[in-house]
Each structure stands twice: as C-alpha cells, then as structure tokens.
Design an enzyme around this catalytic site. Structure first.
Site, mmCIF file in Angstrom:
data_model
loop_
_atom_site.group_PDB
_atom_site.id
_atom_site.type_symbol
_atom_site.label_atom_id
_atom_site.label_comp_id
_atom_site.label_asym_id
_atom_site.label_seq_id
_atom_site.Cartn_x
_atom_site.Cartn_y
_atom_site.Cartn_z
ATOM 1 N N ARG A 15 39.597 -25.140 -2.408
ATOM 2 C CA ARG A 15 39.089 -25.732 -1.167
ATOM 3 C C ARG A 15 38.312 -24.702 -0.349
ATOM 4 O O ARG A 15 37.413 -25.036 0.412
ATOM 5 C CB ARG A 15 40.248 -26.322 -0.334
ATOM 6 C CG ARG A 15 39.822 -26.869 1.031
ATOM 7 C CD ARG A 15 40.841 -27.846 1.634
ATOM 8 N NE ARG A 15 42.198 -27.370 1.549
ATOM 9 C CZ ARG A 15 42.725 -26.395 2.313
ATOM 10 N NH1 ARG A 15 41.995 -25.820 3.236
ATOM 11 N NH2 ARG A 15 43.977 -26.036 2.155
ATOM 12 N N TYR A 17 20.217 -42.648 10.932
ATOM 13 C CA TYR A 17 21.123 -43.146 9.888
ATOM 14 C C TYR A 17 22.391 -43.735 10.514
ATOM 15 O O TYR A 17 22.953 -43.148 11.447
ATOM 16 C CB TYR A 17 21.471 -41.993 8.934
ATOM 17 C CG TYR A 17 22.364 -42.407 7.804
ATOM 18 C CD1 TYR A 17 21.900 -43.253 6.799
ATOM 19 C CD2 TYR A 17 23.681 -41.986 7.738
ATOM 20 C CE1 TYR A 17 22.726 -43.652 5.757
ATOM 21 C CE2 TYR A 17 24.516 -42.381 6.696
ATOM 22 C CZ TYR A 17 24.025 -43.214 5.721
ATOM 23 O OH TYR A 17 24.838 -43.619 4.695
ATOM 24 N N ASP A 57 17.722 -33.836 9.510
ATOM 25 C CA ASP A 57 18.212 -34.518 8.315
ATOM 26 C C ASP A 57 17.011 -34.724 7.386
ATOM 27 O O ASP A 57 16.093 -35.481 7.691
ATOM 28 C CB ASP A 57 18.844 -35.859 8.726
ATOM 29 C CG ASP A 57 19.462 -36.614 7.543
ATOM 30 O OD1 ASP A 57 18.982 -36.428 6.402
ATOM 31 O OD2 ASP A 57 20.395 -37.396 7.761
ATOM 32 N N LYS A 97 21.376 -38.468 -2.630
ATOM 33 C CA LYS A 97 20.140 -39.220 -2.845
ATOM 34 C C LYS A 97 19.221 -38.500 -3.847
ATOM 35 O O LYS A 97 19.500 -38.515 -5.020
ATOM 36 C CB LYS A 97 19.462 -39.488 -1.500
ATOM 37 C CG LYS A 97 20.440 -39.967 -0.395
ATOM 38 C CD LYS A 97 20.977 -41.364 -0.654
ATOM 39 C CE LYS A 97 22.135 -41.762 0.266
ATOM 40 N NZ LYS A 97 21.894 -41.651 1.689
HETATM 41 C C1 LIG Z 1 22.759 -41.506 2.829
HETATM 42 C C2 LIG Z 1 22.347 -40.763 4.037
HETATM 43 C C3 LIG Z 1 23.247 -39.953 4.747
HETATM 44 C C4 LIG Z 1 24.716 -39.861 4.384
HETATM 45 O O1 LIG Z 1 24.906 -39.288 3.145
HETATM 46 P P1 LIG Z 1 26.220 -39.581 2.244
HETATM 47 O O2 LIG Z 1 26.020 -38.654 1.098
HETATM 48 O O3 LIG Z 1 26.188 -41.027 1.876
HETATM 49 O O4 LIG Z 1 27.404 -39.256 3.078
HETATM 50 C C5 LIG Z 1 22.782 -39.260 5.841
HETATM 51 N N1 LIG Z 1 21.509 -39.341 6.238
HETATM 52 C C6 LIG Z 1 20.610 -40.121 5.598
HETATM 53 C C7 LIG Z 1 19.211 -40.179 6.097
HETATM 54 C C8 LIG Z 1 20.999 -40.860 4.480
HETATM 55 O O5 LIG Z 1 20.118 -41.639 3.856
#
Ligand SMILES: *Cc1c(COP(=O)(O)O)cnc(C)c1O
Length: 419
Positions: free
Chosen positions: A71, A124, A208, A233
């Site tokens: 961890r 988001y 982000d 993603k």
């Molecule tokens: C999917 C997404 C997140 C969150 O990511 P997870 O891996 O699902 O926790 C945050 N910001 C954006 C723009 C996203 O598309």
C-alpha cells in the site's frame, strides 16, 4: 517543467522508460510483484528503510530505499509513476486506483474548512459530487466560471471565491465534457498568481487532462501546478482497468503519495503492469483515434440530420478558441458530442440500430462507444443545469476508437436513417 528524459520522444518513453531490465534478472518485460510485504535484510536495514520512506533520509551507501508494504509502494507502481511523469513532462507522478481517487487526494490534501474552491463549468460528475457533497459538508465553499477564455469572467469568479474564504484551489477540465469548451490554462494560472499576491497564498491550479492525455496536451507546460488524469480512459485504453494519476513537481506530488497510504488508494501491482503495457501503444492509439474521429466528425457535420458536433477539429482557427487550441494542444482528441435533429425518441431509435458502435458510458477505449447524455451520464443533472451545460435531449456523446473508419461511418449512416 522538466524536459523529456534523455531528450527522447514520448513514443519512445512510452515503450521503455521507467523499467530497467538489469534490475530484474534481465527480464526484457516487467515482472509483476504481487507480494504485499517486503523483507528486511537486518533490523538496522529495516530502520534505514523506514527512515528513508518517512523522513526522506538517503539509505547508507546510496542504496535504493526498497519497499515496505505494497500500500506504501511497490516495484510495478514505481514503473508506472516514472513513465507517467516522463509523458506528462513532470518531475514526479503518483498513481491511484481510479481517476476519482487521484482527484479526491488532491482536493483533500489542498483544502481545509473555510477555504474556497473555484472550478470550470461543466465539470465531470464525480468531481462535481465531491465538491458539492463531501467538501461542502466539510466547510469548503465552491464557485464556478463558464468562459475559460475570458480573463474578466475567470477573475470575477476568483475574486468572489477569494472573498468567501482564501481561494485554495482552481480545478479545470479542458476540453470540457460534453461541450468541448476549452479553457486557457495560462490565463487561469495568471489569475491564480494575482489572487495569490492579494491573499498571500497562491491557489493551486489543477487541470484534469483526461480528454486529451499526455500525447496531446501537457498542462504543466502552460502553468498548471498539478495534472490529474483518469488513466482508466486513453492511457488504459482498452476499457478493462481503473486507474488515475497526478503529475507535477516532486514537492507537490510527495505529500499526495503519503496521503494515499492513509486513504488506501494505491494502484495494485497487476493493474499497474497492465497499465504500463498500455502506455506502450498510447501514442499509436491516440493518433489513430484522432484520425478516425476526424473522419467520423466530418461525416456527421455534413449530415442533414445532425445539428452540430463539438469536435475540436472543426473549431475556426481564426477564433479565440482556435488560436488557443493551436497553442495549448497538439491534437483534437477523439471524444465529442453530436446534436441530432430530434429529441430522446429520435436518439433512442438511432442508438438501437447501431451494430458496430457499442452503447456504453466511458471513453478512450479501442472500441467506439456512444451514449445518450441526458439519460445516462447526465441523468442526475437537473434539466436547466444540463441544458446550460450544452446537453439537450438530442445530444449524444461519441468516443471514437481505432476500428476502420469506414465501418464506423457506415454504421452511423444506416442508424441515422431512423432519426
Ligand atoms: C472518467 C473521468 C474521471 C474519473 O475517473 P475514474 O477513473 O472513473 O475514477 C475524472 N475526470 C474525467 C474528465 C473523466 O472522464
């Protein structure tokens, strides 16, 4: 900003950076280390390892610090973090078990009761929930701005936030989902500078970067202090893992790694190894997905049953947004929204006719995904806020994958007949 290590291109770094075969019995590809705990050679070695981890004191004889408990850190996590930092052109990176874990760690580390947080709109859903739910409950007030190209608008919102409490953090997504609205990161950084000079504490600027990823945009080069990415993603890229990352200067990333040990949101060895492998093809996938997205968006934009798309490749290069795109990004990305001529019924009929394109939320995978925003990703958002954010009942979101573009276009052509 850190230059790319050894002056190498991102495509090269994505394949091999952060893994030294000679430190792993010469294994050409990284072994996976599932062990949760790590042996000490002696009692004094144990003390040295802990002193190195918690106090940053170098190991005797310049030895590498070694691991304690998974961890807190493990070899596969180190590999992912070194590679992610190199791709984001940052000094250091921390990997988490989801994008939201990365975003929560940043916010929980930077914000205290009485602080204000400023964010771009739209944002988001998970981040919105964190800010308006948990953080609001802890006494952190939130403020938003919509036009991230207009200095007066951003400054006005920042001043309002700073008046309510010290403005501790500015969080933005560029391009935004699903509008494709882009925010000038350098402009926001200059607003943070000005607010900082007044309140005696510079707000942290967090971007982000999920929608473009490191091959198309490096927010740190434009003034962001931290870049957060849902690696679920485009980095994972195959819709089969959850992961998140934060990149920036070591002095900012270090405390997040420590906080991660308390939140328990480290990335596990198996997922780290899969993610490390996925980085290898990220450049290729990004390139192909962008080319496919252009072909699909060109087709859609010219289709009589389509009102508009938010594809970044169609932004007028003479406009303010177009000039910023040229400065800030090196590609269009492959996720965008499409407004068809019609509402929910027309969209549903079209979606149910698709044969190649799959209907699901998420984005950035090898496969093309589509969803009807109002009834899925924005289901819980009240109609007025949803429509103000550019999502009406005729809005679909497409994440274009790496299939043959002709098959995607043919599928959309036959499905649009139902509209
Ligand atoms: C999917 C997404 C997140 C969150 O990511 P997870 O891996 O699902 O926790 C945050 N910001 C954006 C723009 C996203 O598309």
């Amino acid at each position: 900003m850190t230059d790319h290590p050894q002056g190498l291109h991102p495509d090269t770094l994505a394949v091999s950076h952060g893994y030294d075969p000679h430190a792993h019995h010469g294994a050409a590809k990284p072994p996976v280390y599932p062990s949760t705990t790590y042996m000490y050679r002696s009692a004094s070695h144990a003390k040295d390892v802990h002193r190195a981890y918690f106090d940053g004191v170098p190991m005797p004889g310049g030895e590498a610090p070694g691991h304690i408990y998974s961890r807190l850190g493990h070899p596969n996590l180190d590999m992912v973090e070194r590679r992610l930092a190199a791709l984001d052109r940052a000094e250091d990176a921390a990997a988490f078990n989801s994008g939201m874990a990365a975003i929560s760690a940043v916010m929980l580390s930077a914000l205290r009761p009485g602080d204000a947080v400023l964010h771009g709109r739209p944002i988001y859903g998970g981040t919105d929930g964190l800010i308006t739910g948990l953080l609001a409950g802890l006494g952190v007030r939130n403020f938003g701005f919509t036009d991230g190209l207009d200095r007066d608008a951003v400054m006005g919102a920042a001043r309002e936030a700073a008046a309510a409490g010290p403005l501790a953090l500015i969080h933005l997504e560029t391009p935004a989902n699903p509008t494709g609205a882009i925010t000038d990161i350098a402009l926001v950084a200059s607003v943070a500078e000005e607010i900082g000079a007044r309140q005696g504490r510079r707000p942290l600027v967090v971007v982000d970067n999920t929608f473009l990823g490191p091959f198309l945009q490096c927010p740190g080069e434009h003034g962001a202090d931290l870049t957060v990415t849902s690696l679920t993603k485009y980095a994972g890229g195959h819709s089969d893992l959850l992961a998140g990352g934060v990149s920036g200067d070591a002095e900012r990333v270090g405390p997040l790694k420590l906080l991660r040990t308390f939140l328990g949101t480290s990335l596990d060895p198996g997922v780290s190894a899969t993610l490390l492998r996925s980085f290898e093809t990220m450049g290729l996938r990004t390139e192909r997905a962008c080319a496919n997205a252009r072909a699909v968006a060109d087709f859609l934009a010219a289709h009589p049953k389509v009102r508009s798309t938010s594809f970044l490749g169609h932004v007028d290069p003479e406009s303010r947004a177009g000039a910023l795109l040229a400065r800030q990004c090196s590609g269009t990305g492959s996720t965008f929204s499409v407004r068809v001529r019609g509402g929910e019924a027309e969209c549903f009929r079209m979606l149910d006719r698709l044969r190649v394109i799959r209907m699901a939320v998420s984005l950035g995978g090898t496969e093309t995904l589509i969803c009807h925003s109002a009834s899925t990703t924005h289901y819980a958002v009240p109609r007025e806020r949803r429509e103000a954010g550019g999502v009406d009942d005729g809005t679909l979101r497409l994440s274009v994958g790496i299939e043959h573009p002709d098959d995607l276009i043919a599928d959309l052509r036959q499905a649009l007949e139902a509209v």
